[in-house]
Enzyme design. Structure first.
Site, PDB file in Angstrom:
ATOM      1  N   ARG A  41       0.859  -1.186   0.000  1.00 28.19           N
ATOM      2  CA  ARG A  41       0.000   0.000   0.000  1.00 28.19           C
ATOM      3  C   ARG A  41       0.890   1.228   0.000  1.00 28.19           C
ATOM      4  O   ARG A  41       1.734   1.402   0.886  1.00 28.19           O
ATOM      5  CB  ARG A  41      -0.904  -0.003   1.244  1.00 28.19           C
ATOM      6  CG  ARG A  41      -1.913   1.134   1.261  1.00 28.19           C
ATOM      7  CD  ARG A  41      -2.893   0.966   2.410  1.00 28.19           C
ATOM      8  NE  ARG A  41      -2.267   1.204   3.704  1.00 28.19           N
ATOM      9  CZ  ARG A  41      -2.881   1.000   4.866  1.00 28.19           C
ATOM     10  NH1 ARG A  41      -4.099   0.504   4.898  1.00 28.19           N
ATOM     11  NH2 ARG A  41      -2.253   1.263   5.997  1.00 28.19           N
ATOM     12  N   SER A 110     -12.510  -4.714   1.757  1.00 25.56           N
ATOM     13  CA  SER A 110     -12.687  -4.196   3.109  1.00 25.56           C
ATOM     14  C   SER A 110     -14.170  -4.191   3.464  1.00 25.56           C
ATOM     15  O   SER A 110     -15.012  -3.783   2.663  1.00 25.56           O
ATOM     16  CB  SER A 110     -12.149  -2.761   3.209  1.00 25.56           C
ATOM     17  OG  SER A 110     -10.762  -2.725   2.998  1.00 25.56           O
ATOM     18  N   LYS A 139      -5.698   5.111   9.460  1.00 27.48           N
ATOM     19  CA  LYS A 139      -6.945   5.490   8.799  1.00 27.48           C
ATOM     20  C   LYS A 139      -7.885   6.084   9.845  1.00 27.48           C
ATOM     21  O   LYS A 139      -8.708   5.381  10.437  1.00 27.48           O
ATOM     22  CB  LYS A 139      -7.596   4.284   8.112  1.00 27.48           C
ATOM     23  CG  LYS A 139      -6.847   3.812   6.878  1.00 27.48           C
ATOM     24  CD  LYS A 139      -7.704   2.879   6.044  1.00 27.48           C
ATOM     25  CE  LYS A 139      -7.012   2.510   4.737  1.00 27.48           C
ATOM     26  NZ  LYS A 139      -7.866   1.678   3.879  1.00 27.48           N
TER      27      LYS A 139
END
Length: 211
Positions: A41, A110, A139
């Site tokens: 990521r 997700s 996040k």
């Protein structure tokens, strides 16, 4: 049907956790410790930078026989021959990604609640990434699911489930005890001063849940 990988110790990369260290070196240490799956990521990298780094990671993961998953980017996954992609709720829908990638690629989605988990199952996902379990620094906008919420999804899952969000060596057991097949870990591995030893500690706990 494609074989499912080992989701037990799922490393998710984040450059913000590296504390000046090179990503490739940190991932190598994690693999040496026993990480079973790696998701690349890189939210701020250009496509060219992502491609170059993903190529390096793919070669490294191949040396350990560990699959590489690419976050969000189907094009990067296809370009480097990764095992699959992981998609968030705001990314390309799973069904559309499946039409592009075909059946040989792993697609993770997700899910933050049972409704999203059910939708991912129906759209052809291979596994679910569920959280945030303990809250997360990476996040800030993700609502906390908690271990009870994770357990509810796991009970009716139909797919492998990976818990994510604030998972560390200290609380990894709670994620597995809730019924998850593994835990996706970011700073709990990459921000640690001794990555290899940290992963080995997690791997020892993981062995308790091996069927």
């Amino acid at each position: 049907m494609k074989a499912q990988p080992d989701y037990s110790i799922y490393l998710v990369t984040d450059d913000g956790c590296l504390q000046g260290r090179a990503l490739i070196d940190c991932v190598r240490e994690a693999l040496e410790g026993g990480v079973t799956l790696v998701q690349y990521r890189a939210k701020t990298a250009s496509s060219a930078e992502m491609y170059a780094e993903a190529l390096q990671l793919k070669a490294l993961c191949d040396n350990f026989n560990v699959p590489l998953i690419i976050n969000d980017r189907l094009d990067i996954a296809m370009a480097v021959g990764a095992a699959g992609v992981h998609l968030g709720q705001d990314d390309l829908p799973c069904a559309a990604a499946r039409r592009i990638l075909g059946e040989d690629y792993i697609i993770g989605v997700s899910a933050h609640n049972p409704a999203e988990a059910k939708a991912a199952l129906q759209s052809g996902a291979d596994y679910l990434g569920c959280g945030a379990i303990f809250g997360t620094a990476t996040k800030a906008d993700v609502k906390k699911l908690g271990t009870d919420g994770l357990a509810a999804i796991c009970k009716a899952k139909g797919l492998p489930v990976v818990g994510i969000g604030g998972v560390t060596a200290d609380n990894y057991r709670e994620v597995r005890a809730a019924g998850a097949d593994g835990a996706a870990i970011v700073s709990g591995i990459l921000a640690q001063p001794d990555i290899r030893t940290t992963v080995r500690a997690i791997a020892r706990v993981s062995q308790e849940f091996t069927k």
